[in-house]
Design a protein around this motif. Structure first.
Motif, short mmCIF file in Angstrom:
data_model
loop_
_atom_site.label_atom_id
_atom_site.label_comp_id
_atom_site.label_asym_id
_atom_site.label_seq_id
_atom_site.Cartn_x
_atom_site.Cartn_y
_atom_site.Cartn_z
N THR A 85 50.02 -2.53 -109.33
CA THR A 85 50.57 -2.55 -110.69
C THR A 85 52.05 -2.17 -110.58
O THR A 85 52.93 -2.77 -111.21
N HIS A 86 52.29 -1.14 -109.74
CA HIS A 86 53.64 -0.79 -109.29
C HIS A 86 53.68 -1.12 -107.80
O HIS A 86 52.99 -0.47 -107.01
N ALA A 87 54.47 -2.14 -107.43
CA ALA A 87 54.34 -2.72 -106.09
C ALA A 87 54.90 -1.85 -104.97
O ALA A 87 54.69 -2.14 -103.80
N ASN A 88 55.60 -0.78 -105.32
CA ASN A 88 56.08 0.17 -104.31
C ASN A 88 55.03 1.24 -103.99
O ASN A 88 55.21 2.03 -103.07
N GLU A 89 53.95 1.26 -104.75
CA GLU A 89 52.94 2.31 -104.59
C GLU A 89 51.88 1.78 -103.64
O GLU A 89 50.80 1.34 -104.04
N ILE A 90 52.24 1.83 -102.33
CA ILE A 90 51.54 1.02 -101.33
C ILE A 90 50.14 1.51 -100.97
O ILE A 90 49.36 0.73 -100.45
N ASP A 152 58.56 -3.23 -105.77
CA ASP A 152 59.26 -2.36 -106.72
C ASP A 152 58.33 -1.95 -107.87
O ASP A 152 57.27 -2.54 -108.08
N ARG A 153 58.79 -0.97 -108.63
CA ARG A 153 58.06 -0.54 -109.83
C ARG A 153 58.09 -1.62 -110.91
O ARG A 153 57.15 -1.77 -111.69
N TYR A 154 59.20 -2.37 -110.95
CA TYR A 154 59.44 -3.28 -112.08
C TYR A 154 59.32 -4.75 -111.71
O TYR A 154 59.67 -5.15 -110.59
N MET A 219 45.20 1.70 -109.13
CA MET A 219 45.61 2.63 -108.08
C MET A 219 47.14 2.77 -108.01
O MET A 219 47.85 1.80 -107.76
N HIS A 220 47.60 4.01 -108.23
CA HIS A 220 49.04 4.29 -108.28
C HIS A 220 49.43 5.36 -107.27
O HIS A 220 48.58 6.01 -106.67
N GLU A 221 50.76 5.54 -107.14
CA GLU A 221 51.29 6.68 -106.38
C GLU A 221 52.40 7.32 -107.19
O GLU A 221 53.00 6.70 -108.08
N ALA A 222 52.70 8.59 -106.85
CA ALA A 222 53.76 9.33 -107.53
C ALA A 222 54.62 9.99 -106.47
O ALA A 222 54.24 10.05 -105.30
ZN LIG Z 1 52.51 3.76 -110.70
#
Ligand SMILES: [Zn+2]
Length: 357
Positions: A85-90, A152-154, A219-222
């Motif tokens: 969903t956020h492509a940098n959150e691998i 990227d996030r966007y 599934m995300h990352e922070a």
């Molecule tokens: Zn995210």
């Protein structure tokens, strides 16, 4: 007479230039074909399709993406698993790839989208950290190097009209800074005639309805310093299952903070899928050093404190804990079961590439 001919000519030329500019503008907005990724489907995959099957307006746009369906053929529920969903959150992207390549579903169905915002996967704009990479490389057990885009996030700016000064979420009317118009996780439940980002969201809602999805895990990352770093978020209807999953994870030495969707914050998957569909919606967060500005050259795979293999173990064990407790809370007829040909605890000490094909 001469003058009017000249005027006619120049206005015709002006018209042609306008058409040409219009053409350039139109082709710029949807310039890129959907990015293709190196994902090698395993024996658990029974059908592949694209997100545009559920919303044909996405066909041929950079928002289209591959959807993997893993059907056990045994009666049960349906899980939609979203990575990227956020492509940098691998960790979410690679967890989805491991599910597609090595997962075996023994009851119900799992639908996996590894690159949910495929436009965002194309290029890392350095939104969080300009030192974060464009690619990651993982060596599989055959010694082959597998390459995955670190996006990227966007949504890429060239794939969508210029950001508004203020982005107004549909339908809540909540206001965000303009760039959030390209943040998929601020655009749910989307809009059929909206921007590319809104259309991706809309297509996901169409999929959820058509495939009668019961459980959704996004599934995300922070950042490693964020309060969200190890968090399990659940819609109020999914909170009891999340609380039980959290206790199971604690017995595996995984301590997740439990959070319930805020009813004041809109556009997020767990809030909007929970409100606008029948799914039980969850979101996981793991800590990614690539999202921490103060780290100059983040190592998003082998960081000593938050390596990718640890993050993958947390995500995959969270999925299993949610599904176990979903089964306990529901009729056995709705069970969704996925397993892997290796113990997930093996991820703790191993190069994560070895869990790929
Ligand atoms: Zn995210």
């Amino acid at each position: 007479m001469k003058k009017s001919i000249k005027q006619g000519y120049s206005s015709k030329k002006g018209y042609q230039v306008a058409i040409l500019l219009g053409f350039i503008f139109t082709t710029t907005v949807f310039a890129a074909d959907p990015v293709q990724h190196d994902i090698r489907q395993g024996e658990g995959v029974t059908r592949t399709t694209t997100l545009s099957e559920y919303f044909p307006a996405l066909t041929g746009t950079p928002g289209d993406t591959t959807v993997y369906i893993m059907d056990s053929g045994i009666e049960g529920g349906t899980l939609l698993l979203l990575g990227g969903t956020h492509a940098n959150e691998i960790a979410g992207v690679i967890a989805a790839v491991i599910a597609v390549e090595k997962g075996i579903v023994s009851s119900g169905r799992i639908i996996v989208i590894p690159h949910t915002n495929n436009s965002a996967s194309r290029h890392n704009q350095g939104t969080f950290n300009p030192g974060s990479p464009q690619w990651i490389e993982l060596k599989n057990s055959a010694g082959e190097t597998r390459r995955f885009l670190y996006g990227d996030r966007y949504t890429q700016p060239e794939d969508q009209a210029v950001d508004p000064e203020i982005f107004i979420h549909n339908p809540s009317g909540m206001e965000f800074k303009g760039a959030e118009a390209r943040n998929l996780n601020r655009n749910h439940p989307g809009k059929a005639d909206g921007t590319l980002t809104q259309q991706i969201s809309y297509a996901l809602f169409q999929l959820v309805e058509k495939e009668e999805v019961d459980v959704l895990i996004d599934m995300h990352e922070a950042s490693v310093t964020s309060r969200l770093a190890f968090t399990l978020v659940a819609h109020p209807r999914a909170l009891e299952i999340a609380a039980m999953a959290k206790m199971d994870l604690e017995m595996n030495d995984i301590n997740m903070t439990l959070e319930v969707s805020s009813d004041k914050f809109h556009g997020l998957s767990h809030r909007e899928f929970g409100d606008h569909s029948n799914v039980l919606a969850f979101l996981t967060e793991t800590p990614n050093p690539g999202m921490e500005k103060s780290i100059e050259h983040p190592d998003v795979i082998n960081d000593p404190d938050n390596p990718l293999n640890m993050r993958l173990q947390v995500v995959l064990k969270s999925i299993l804990a949610i599904l176990d407790n979903y089964k306990i809370m529901n009729d056995q007829k709705k069970a969704i079961t996925i397993g892997f040909p290796f113990p997930l605890s093996d991820l703790k000490n191993t190069n994560p590439g070895e869990f790929l094909r």
